[in-house]
Design a protein around this motif. Structure first.
Motif, short mmCIF file in Angstrom:
data_model
loop_
_atom_site.label_atom_id
_atom_site.label_comp_id
_atom_site.label_asym_id
_atom_site.label_seq_id
_atom_site.Cartn_x
_atom_site.Cartn_y
_atom_site.Cartn_z
N LEU A 20 4.01 -6.57 -1.76
CA LEU A 20 2.97 -5.71 -2.34
C LEU A 20 3.65 -4.58 -3.10
O LEU A 20 4.60 -3.96 -2.60
N HIS A 21 3.19 -4.34 -4.33
CA HIS A 21 3.80 -3.34 -5.23
C HIS A 21 2.77 -2.26 -5.50
O HIS A 21 1.68 -2.55 -6.02
N GLU A 22 3.16 -1.04 -5.21
CA GLU A 22 2.20 0.07 -5.40
C GLU A 22 2.09 0.46 -6.88
O GLU A 22 3.08 0.53 -7.59
N ARG A 23 0.86 0.74 -7.30
CA ARG A 23 0.63 1.30 -8.64
C ARG A 23 -0.20 2.56 -8.50
O ARG A 23 -0.89 2.77 -7.49
N ALA B 51 3.55 1.39 -12.26
CA ALA B 51 4.23 1.10 -11.00
C ALA B 51 4.87 2.37 -10.45
O ALA B 51 5.40 3.18 -11.20
N THR B 52 4.81 2.55 -9.12
CA THR B 52 5.53 3.68 -8.51
C THR B 52 6.93 3.23 -8.09
O THR B 52 7.79 4.05 -7.82
N GLY B 53 7.15 1.91 -8.01
CA GLY B 53 8.44 1.38 -7.54
C GLY B 53 8.41 1.10 -6.04
O GLY B 53 9.31 0.44 -5.52
N LYS B 54 7.38 1.57 -5.34
CA LYS B 54 7.32 1.32 -3.90
C LYS B 54 6.82 -0.10 -3.62
O LYS B 54 5.82 -0.53 -4.20
N LYS B 55 7.54 -0.81 -2.75
CA LYS B 55 7.15 -2.18 -2.41
C LYS B 55 7.06 -2.31 -0.90
O LYS B 55 7.83 -1.68 -0.18
N MET B 56 6.16 -3.15 -0.43
CA MET B 56 6.10 -3.49 0.99
C MET B 56 6.17 -5.01 1.10
O MET B 56 5.49 -5.72 0.35
N CYS B 57 6.99 -5.50 1.99
CA CYS B 57 7.10 -6.95 2.19
C CYS B 57 6.56 -7.31 3.56
O CYS B 57 6.81 -6.58 4.53
N TYR C 86 -7.28 -2.64 -5.22
CA TYR C 86 -7.37 -2.21 -6.62
C TYR C 86 -6.13 -1.50 -7.16
O TYR C 86 -5.97 -1.39 -8.36
N LEU C 87 -5.27 -0.99 -6.29
CA LEU C 87 -4.09 -0.25 -6.78
C LEU C 87 -2.77 -0.95 -6.48
O LEU C 87 -1.78 -0.67 -7.14
N TRP C 88 -2.73 -1.78 -5.47
CA TRP C 88 -1.48 -2.49 -5.13
C TRP C 88 -1.54 -3.90 -5.72
O TRP C 88 -2.52 -4.61 -5.53
N SER D 109 15.40 2.95 -1.55
CA SER D 109 14.53 4.09 -1.30
C SER D 109 13.05 3.73 -1.45
O SER D 109 12.18 4.42 -0.97
N THR D 110 12.79 2.62 -2.14
CA THR D 110 11.38 2.33 -2.42
C THR D 110 10.87 1.02 -1.82
O THR D 110 9.71 0.70 -1.98
N THR D 111 11.72 0.23 -1.20
CA THR D 111 11.24 -1.04 -0.66
C THR D 111 11.29 -1.03 0.85
O THR D 111 12.33 -0.76 1.43
N THR D 112 10.16 -1.31 1.45
CA THR D 112 10.13 -1.42 2.90
C THR D 112 9.75 -2.84 3.27
O THR D 112 8.77 -3.37 2.77
N THR D 113 10.54 -3.47 4.10
CA THR D 113 10.25 -4.83 4.51
C THR D 113 9.69 -4.82 5.92
O THR D 113 10.31 -4.27 6.82
#
Ligand code: AKG
Ligand code: FE2
Length: 260
Positions: A162-165, A187-193, A210-212, A14-18
């Motif tokens: 990239l990990h969202e904060r 961390a929000t748990g959301k990641k982008m690859c 500054y946030l990721w 639900s939180t990782t998008t590649t």
């Protein structure tokens, strides 16, 4: 299987998008990535194949690598950032070498200067990732560096995650003039690859800077992010010999603190 994975964004959880660029419609892929991470810009063909090879050859001929840290070889120009003792900068005597000047100027002028935010590039770090075990842990670049971080990729394609904060304080609203220190972020748990192409340029401004957090995971972990067909997705073929993997990145930043 591969066909299914060749769509641009894979929802691993639900939180990782590649995001694997260039498989469908590169322009819409980039637009969607840039919309997902405010302040991120990706230029897949920033350098031509010849320019990328010439740059890598120059780096290899100079062979100035330092083995200061265990996770990868590095080389710093302009200022030396102390990885071993919690940061701290030291001005280096030698100027940034001339072979990097044309690339620096192009980055500073990118889209009439709207991508690179003042002050000028004054620190460059080269990172070398080789084989299965080299990496850079997830981090936000030190606040001793200015508002823009620009990363050029050379050699083999390479996965960046990239990990969202987000601010811990639910009432805090983030803006570029009020930088929130990392200890006040969660961390929000959301990641982008994203698989970075050789010759590409990744620019991080604003929230992307500054946030990721960003990280280059060890190659032996890429399967976790890219799935079973990770080799084809990253390197274009299942036959790629992962032991021969080598990628060199150049991270360009400005120093914004007084350095003794
Ligand atoms: O190699 C990369 O793409 C990332 C390098 C990086 O994050 C850094 O030098 O701070
Ligand atoms: Fe970084």
């Amino acid at each position: 299987m591969l066909k299914m994975q060749s769509s641009m964004q894979l929802q691993n959880s639900s939180t990782t998008t590649t995001t694997v660029m260039g498989l469908e419609n590169i322009e819409s892929e980039i637009k969607s990535l840039e919309e997902s991470i405010e302040g991120l810009r990706y230029f897949p063909d920033f350098l031509s194949e010849k320019q990328s090879l010439d740059l890598l050859n120059e780096i290899d001929e100079r062979n100035e690598w330092e083995s200061e840290i265990n996770s990868r070889r590095t080389l710093q120009y302009g200022y030396h950032f102390n990885y071993l003792h919690g940061g701290g900068l030291r001005k280096l005597q030698e100027e940034i070498p001339n072979y990097l000047k044309p690339v620096m100027e192009r980055i500073e002028q990118l889209e009439d200067g709207s991508c690179w935010h003042y002050p000028q590039i004054s620190q460059i770090i080269l990172n070398e990732y080789k084989g299965l075990e080299t990496y850079i842990s997830k981090h936000i670049d030190s606040l001793d560096f200015g508002p823009t971080v620009a990363i050029i990729s050379l050699g083999d394609p390479c996965l960046i995650v990239l990990h969202e904060r987000t601010p811990k304080d639910p009432n805090a609203t983030w803006n570029a003039n009020e930088i929130i220190p990392i200890q006040n972020l969660q961390a929000t748990g959301k990641k982008m690859c994203l698989v970075l192409k050789p010759g590409s340029l990744l620019v991080l401004n604003g929230k992307a800077r500054y946030l990721w957090q960003h990280e280059i995971p060890k190659q032996c972990l890429w399967k976790k992010y890219l799935g079973e067909s990770w080799k084809t997705l990253a390197f274009g073929s299942e036959d790629f010999d992962e032991n021969k993997f080598r990628r060199v990145s150049l991270t360009m930043r400005s120093v914004v603190v007084q350095v003794p």
